[in-house]
Design an enzyme around this catalytic site. Structure first.
Site, mmCIF file in Angstrom:
data_model
loop_
_atom_site.group_PDB
_atom_site.id
_atom_site.type_symbol
_atom_site.label_atom_id
_atom_site.label_comp_id
_atom_site.label_asym_id
_atom_site.label_seq_id
_atom_site.Cartn_x
_atom_site.Cartn_y
_atom_site.Cartn_z
ATOM 1 N N GLU A 37 0.844 -1.091 0.165
ATOM 2 C CA GLU A 37 -0.048 -0.081 0.092
ATOM 3 C C GLU A 37 0.929 1.192 0.092
ATOM 4 O OE1 GLU A 37 -2.725 3.065 0.431
ATOM 5 O OE2 GLU A 37 -2.879 1.121 -0.288
ATOM 6 N N GLY A 50 -19.559 2.367 -1.989
ATOM 7 C CA GLY A 50 -20.852 2.343 -2.645
ATOM 8 C C GLY A 50 -20.948 0.892 -3.100
ATOM 9 N N ARG A 114 -14.543 3.888 3.899
ATOM 10 C CA ARG A 114 -13.506 3.124 3.532
ATOM 11 C C ARG A 114 -12.631 2.630 4.511
ATOM 12 N NH1 ARG A 114 -9.885 3.072 -1.099
ATOM 13 N NH2 ARG A 114 -11.778 4.114 -2.257
ATOM 14 N N ARG A 200 1.459 3.692 -26.291
ATOM 15 C CA ARG A 200 1.916 4.761 -25.250
ATOM 16 C C ARG A 200 0.909 5.839 -25.031
ATOM 17 N NH1 ARG A 200 7.140 4.411 -28.531
ATOM 18 N NH2 ARG A 200 8.545 3.105 -27.186
ATOM 19 N N ASP A 334 -8.954 0.141 -11.270
ATOM 20 C CA ASP A 334 -8.902 1.264 -12.305
ATOM 21 C C ASP A 334 -7.543 1.511 -13.035
ATOM 22 O OD1 ASP A 334 -11.164 2.158 -11.353
ATOM 23 O OD2 ASP A 334 -10.473 3.877 -9.743
#
Length: 463
Positions: A37, A50, A114, A200, A334
């Site tokens: 992390e 959510g 979170r 790229r 993501d």
């Protein structure tokens, strides 16, 4: 998976996707996991998460749902087979607003802080999973020999080795940057310059054309200004044809005395631009209070309750990636697909997570989906250190099409929320039906079907 040679897996990124992946993978006794992390503590960065039907179901399939259900009162535990109203949409750029539709979904929408999410899951990591904080990935070195380890380098100058690298490191993913630079260099050496340039171009996220101005407002103050405000009955989005939309909903808190209010300013002519850093910054709110002069009173009341300073978020996204895997490295969450609103919560990204109730089904959806499929593949008995690259190719093959669909659907629905298509916005009933239809895949597409497809490919290619 060979018992005498454990697969060493490094998961980079301790957001929801990374934590779920580590938990799911660590159930196999034949792997060793290091979870890294970047922040000084897990759950330090980000607001609430959510969770609609799909990620909630995936957590059950992974055996993790009970840890989070323990945080909820019994009457608030989602029921997977019950359809409930979730978000109310109104056309509000007029003196008297009009209802568009109320989105319904299976199990509704559950929120967690979170920090509570991480506190509930991290204690259940077994002994074969070690955690590290203050470890921000800079790059990785792709080994020339398939039997050699991957070397990963952190911002503090330290290095580590692994057999498999899982990049759950968000929209600014150094894992993705290294992966696509290696692929581009390879294409360049082969004389495919156009392909190299295209690869790229996928590394850096681009501006979606949407800026969000966020504020936490007092429920008491809003009730004084608008006692019957829709947000007290159901999370509500106020939409306007000037490419503006404003979700308002109770924030996740112990006493629910606050609401989250956000004003979305959409300029799709800027879509695809490079947005200068920082993507998130504090700005004065004085101009926002006068930005909705002709809107219905409820919308104006919510904006009037914003503080003197609000947080401005530039929503940046990725163009569709052709692959999530190269060699023994994969992308998750993501790092692979950063969708625009309205499907962008439960994100693994640290800089860009939006805990907005308007953003219905994405997992909040994707990181959990990715972790589920990846763990089911890598914990299959046929997967060994020697054939793990072929297994990771299956992960990419299965996840890319679904993720691309989510990306495209998210963009369409975000534009509908901004009433971008004036012809469609003229027929509110049809617009509402279209928006609802764009969302139903999130609970109609069974994650177990995708798992079956992945495991069938494992059986076909590796057994």
């Amino acid at each position: 998976m060979a018992v005498d040679r454990k697969i060493r897996i490094a998961v980079v990124g301790g957001g929801p996707g990374g934590v779920i992946a580590a938990l799911a993978l660590s159930k196999s006794p034949n792997v060793e996991i290091d979870l890294y992390e970047a922040a000084t503590a897990f759950g330090d960065i980000g607001l609430s998460l959510g969770m609609p039907w799909r990620p909630w179901r995936i957590l059950r399939l992974l055996g993790l749902q009970g840890y989070l259900a323990a945080l909820l009162p019994p009457d608030q535990i989602p029921k997977e087979d019950v359809t409930v109203p979730t978000i109310h949409y109104r056309k509000s750029d007029q003196a008297v607003g009009e209802d568009i539709f109320t989105c319904t979904s299976l199990s509704g929408y559950t929120r967690f802080r979170r920090s509570h999410f991480h506190a509930a899951l991290l204690p259940h990591l077994p002994s074969n999973c070690k955690t590290y904080t203050s470890k921000r990935l800079v790059s990785y070195a792709e080994p020339s020999n398939a039997s050699d380890p991957i070397v990963i380098t952190f911002a503090d100058g330290t290095t580590a080795e692994c057999d498999v690298l899982v990049g759950a490191d968000g929209i600014k993913s150094p894992t993705r940057a290294s992966m696509y630079n290696y692929a581009a260099d390879e294409a360049e050496k082969a004389g495919r310059s156009a392909e190299a340039n295209d690869l790229r171009s996928k590394i850096r996220a681009k501006f979606s054309g949407v800026e969000v101005y966020r504020s936490v407002i007092s429920a008491e103050q809003l009730r004084a200004a608008a006692p019957d405000h829709h947000a007290f009955r159901c999370p509500t989005q106020f939409l306007g044809k000037e490419k503006v939309r404003m979700p308002t909903y109770p924030i996740q808190s112990e006493n629910s005395q606050f609401l989250n209010c956000a004003l979305y300013i959409c300029d799709y002519s800027r879509e695809g631009e490079d947005y200068p850093e920082p993507w998130v910054t504090d700005v004065e709110a004085k101009d926002l209070r006068s930005s909705l002069p002709d809107w219905e009173p409820e919308a104006q009341a919510a904006v009037s309750c914003m503080g003197e300073v609000v947080s401005r978020w530039a929503i940046c996204t990725l163009s569709p990636l052709p692959f999530f895997q190269r060699s023994r490295v994969v992308l998750l969450g993501d790092a692979a697909v950063r969708v625009t609103t309205p499907f962008s919560t439960f994100s693994s990204d640290h800089c860009q997570t939006l805990a907005c109730y308007d953003e219905l089904p994405r997992c909040r959806l994707r990181p959990g989906d990715d972790a589920y499929i990846l763990s089911e593949i890598l914990t299959h008995p046929a997967v060994t250190r020697d054939n793990v690259q072929k297994a990771l190719e299956i992960y990419s093959e299965v996840r890319v099409p679904m993720s691309t669909h989510v990306l495209e659907s998210s963009r369409r629905t975000g534009m509908d929320c901004a009433l971008h298509d004036e012809v469609a916005a003229a027929d509110l009933k049809s617009l509402g039906e279209r928006m609802q239809q764009e969302m139903v895949w999130a609970w109609e597409w069974n994650p177990e079907d995708e798992k079956k497809k992945a495991l069938d490919l494992v059986e076909e290619r590796l057994v």
